[in-house]
Design a protein around this motif. Sequence first.
Motif, PDB file in Angstrom:
ATOM      1  N   LYS A  16       0.848  -1.187   0.000  1.00 17.56           N
ATOM      2  CA  LYS A  16       0.000   0.000   0.000  1.00 17.56           C
ATOM      3  C   LYS A  16       0.883   1.236   0.000  1.00 17.56           C
ATOM      4  CE  LYS A  16      -2.271   0.717   3.901  1.00 17.56           C
ATOM      5  NZ  LYS A  16      -3.220   0.464   4.987  1.00 17.56           N
ATOM      6  N   THR A  17       0.519   2.209  -0.797  1.00 16.50           N
ATOM      7  CA  THR A  17       1.289   3.450  -0.829  1.00 16.50           C
ATOM      8  C   THR A  17       0.354   4.608  -1.145  1.00 16.50           C
ATOM      9  OG1 THR A  17       3.056   4.641  -2.000  1.00 16.50           O
ATOM     10  CG2 THR A  17       1.851   3.012  -3.258  1.00 16.50           C
ATOM     11  N   GLU A  18       0.699   5.766  -0.633  1.00 16.27           N
ATOM     12  CA  GLU A  18      -0.051   6.953  -1.014  1.00 16.27           C
ATOM     13  C   GLU A  18       0.543   7.472  -2.315  1.00 16.27           C
ATOM     14  OE1 GLU A  18      -0.764   9.823   1.973  1.00 16.27           O
ATOM     15  OE2 GLU A  18      -0.840   8.366   3.604  1.00 16.27           O
ATOM     16  N   PRO A  19      -0.279   7.584  -3.350  1.00 13.26           N
ATOM     17  CA  PRO A  19       0.251   7.971  -4.656  1.00 13.26           C
ATOM     18  C   PRO A  19       0.891   9.359  -4.656  1.00 13.26           C
ATOM     19  CG  PRO A  19      -2.150   7.875  -4.690  1.00 13.26           C
ATOM     20  CD  PRO A  19      -1.710   7.274  -3.395  1.00 13.26           C
ATOM     21  N   THR A  20       0.496  10.231  -3.730  1.00 12.96           N
ATOM     22  CA  THR A  20       1.154  11.537  -3.660  1.00 12.96           C
ATOM     23  C   THR A  20       2.586  11.378  -3.166  1.00 12.96           C
ATOM     24  OG1 THR A  20       0.241  11.838  -1.444  1.00 12.96           O
ATOM     25  CG2 THR A  20      -0.962  12.858  -3.264  1.00 12.96           C
ATOM     26  N   SER A  21       2.856  10.263  -2.487  1.00 11.08           N
ATOM     27  CA  SER A  21       4.204   9.994  -2.006  1.00 11.08           C
ATOM     28  C   SER A  21       4.984   9.160  -3.021  1.00 11.08           C
ATOM     29  CB  SER A  21       4.113   9.267  -0.666  1.00 11.08           C
ATOM     30  OG  SER A  21       5.353   8.713  -0.322  1.00 11.08           O
ATOM     31  N   PHE A  22       4.387   8.047  -3.444  1.00 12.23           N
ATOM     32  CA  PHE A  22       5.007   7.210  -4.477  1.00 12.23           C
ATOM     33  C   PHE A  22       3.913   6.393  -5.150  1.00 12.23           C
ATOM     34  CE2 PHE A  22       7.225   3.598  -6.309  1.00 12.23           C
ATOM     35  CZ  PHE A  22       8.314   4.200  -6.898  1.00 12.23           C
ATOM     36  N   SER A  23       3.685   6.668  -6.423  1.00  8.22           N
ATOM     37  CA  SER A  23       2.596   6.009  -7.158  1.00  8.22           C
ATOM     38  C   SER A  23       3.149   4.932  -8.073  1.00  8.22           C
ATOM     39  CB  SER A  23       1.837   7.037  -7.991  1.00  8.22           C
ATOM     40  OG  SER A  23       2.670   7.475  -9.056  1.00  8.22           O
ATOM     41  N   ILE A  24       2.234   4.151  -8.623  1.00  7.47           N
ATOM     42  CA  ILE A  24       2.685   3.121  -9.573  1.00  7.47           C
ATOM     43  C   ILE A  24       3.223   3.770 -10.849  1.00  7.47           C
ATOM     44  CG2 ILE A  24       0.472   2.739 -10.779  1.00  7.47           C
ATOM     45  CD1 ILE A  24       1.204  -0.358 -10.447  1.00  7.47           C
ATOM     46  N   GLN A  25       2.754   4.999 -11.133  1.00  5.41           N
ATOM     47  CA  GLN A  25       3.322   5.720 -12.279  1.00  5.41           C
ATOM     48  C   GLN A  25       4.777   6.123 -11.991  1.00  5.41           C
ATOM     49  OE1 GLN A  25       0.175   6.346 -11.029  1.00  5.41           O
ATOM     50  NE2 GLN A  25      -0.927   5.423 -12.745  1.00  5.41           N
ATOM     51  N   ASP A  26       5.043   6.443 -10.728  1.00  7.70           N
ATOM     52  CA  ASP A  26       6.431   6.729 -10.346  1.00  7.70           C
ATOM     53  C   ASP A  26       7.298   5.484 -10.536  1.00  7.70           C
ATOM     54  OD1 ASP A  26       5.857   9.365  -9.602  1.00  7.70           O
ATOM     55  OD2 ASP A  26       5.316   8.775  -7.553  1.00  7.70           O
ATOM     56  N   LEU A  27       6.725   4.337 -10.164  1.00  6.90           N
ATOM     57  CA  LEU A  27       7.475   3.084 -10.339  1.00  6.90           C
ATOM     58  C   LEU A  27       7.762   2.824 -11.816  1.00  6.90           C
ATOM     59  CD1 LEU A  27       8.739   0.523  -9.195  1.00  6.90           C
ATOM     60  CD2 LEU A  27       6.463  -0.532  -9.172  1.00  6.90           C
ATOM     61  N   ALA A  28       6.777   3.136 -12.659  1.00  4.11           N
ATOM     62  CA  ALA A  28       6.952   2.920 -14.102  1.00  4.11           C
ATOM     63  C   ALA A  28       8.072   3.799 -14.653  1.00  4.11           C
ATOM     64  CB  ALA A  28       5.640   3.207 -14.832  1.00  4.11           C
ATOM     65  N   LYS A  29       8.276   4.954 -14.014  1.00 11.08           N
ATOM     66  CA  LYS A  29       9.290   5.898 -14.500  1.00 11.08           C
ATOM     67  C   LYS A  29      10.649   5.678 -13.848  1.00 11.08           C
ATOM     68  CE  LYS A  29       6.301   9.320 -13.834  1.00 11.08           C
ATOM     69  NZ  LYS A  29       5.734  10.638 -13.592  1.00 11.08           N
TER      70      LYS A  29
END
Length: 178
Positions: free
Chosen positions: A7-20
Amino acid sequence: MQYWLIKTEPTSFSIQDLAKAPKQTTFWEGVRNYQARNFLRAMKVGDLAIFYHSNAEPPAAVGVAKVVREAYPDPTAWDKKSKYFDANASPDNPIWSMVDVHLVEIFKRPISIDELRGVPALAGMEILKRGSRLSVTPVTATEFRTIEKLGLRAASAGPAAPAADSQARHRSPGRSRR
DNA sequence: GCCAACGTTGGC
DNA sequence: GCCAACGTTGGC
């Protein structure tokens, strides 16, 4: 082979961040709860995890990640500048652990917590329980496959399919408490 | 912004 | 070792 939900807060680290991220891989740092840490330590290379966005609109399962490195000391614990700093931790006594995870897939559409709650096969999931706060939880193979199947199914045509940029939606006022 | 749920802290 | 106070989480 085990299955998890992270679980993560997307404002902190999102799956889009992981993709990048470089190699689409990241350190899963900052877990500061003993039970969640112990789950991290039980993770094996190759284990798969549902990637969940909390404190999002809507809160939702958004993809799958794979464990590519097993638990090792989380150095943010003794980094005074880190928001995860813990005065009791040190290189000699790390206390906290992290794993490395790699992006497997982003779902074709986010599966909202409301939708998850509507699936009988998912009724026992920790994340759906009131007051559940653990950032790392095990899920069963059935739960994992059920969520993944929903996520990989193309969004049906119509207004139910949220656009990727529908984040601006705001909460309706005056919602009654249950 | 509200607040229930839960983990942690610290006085005793 | 108890437990009230406190802080955080996270859905709403």
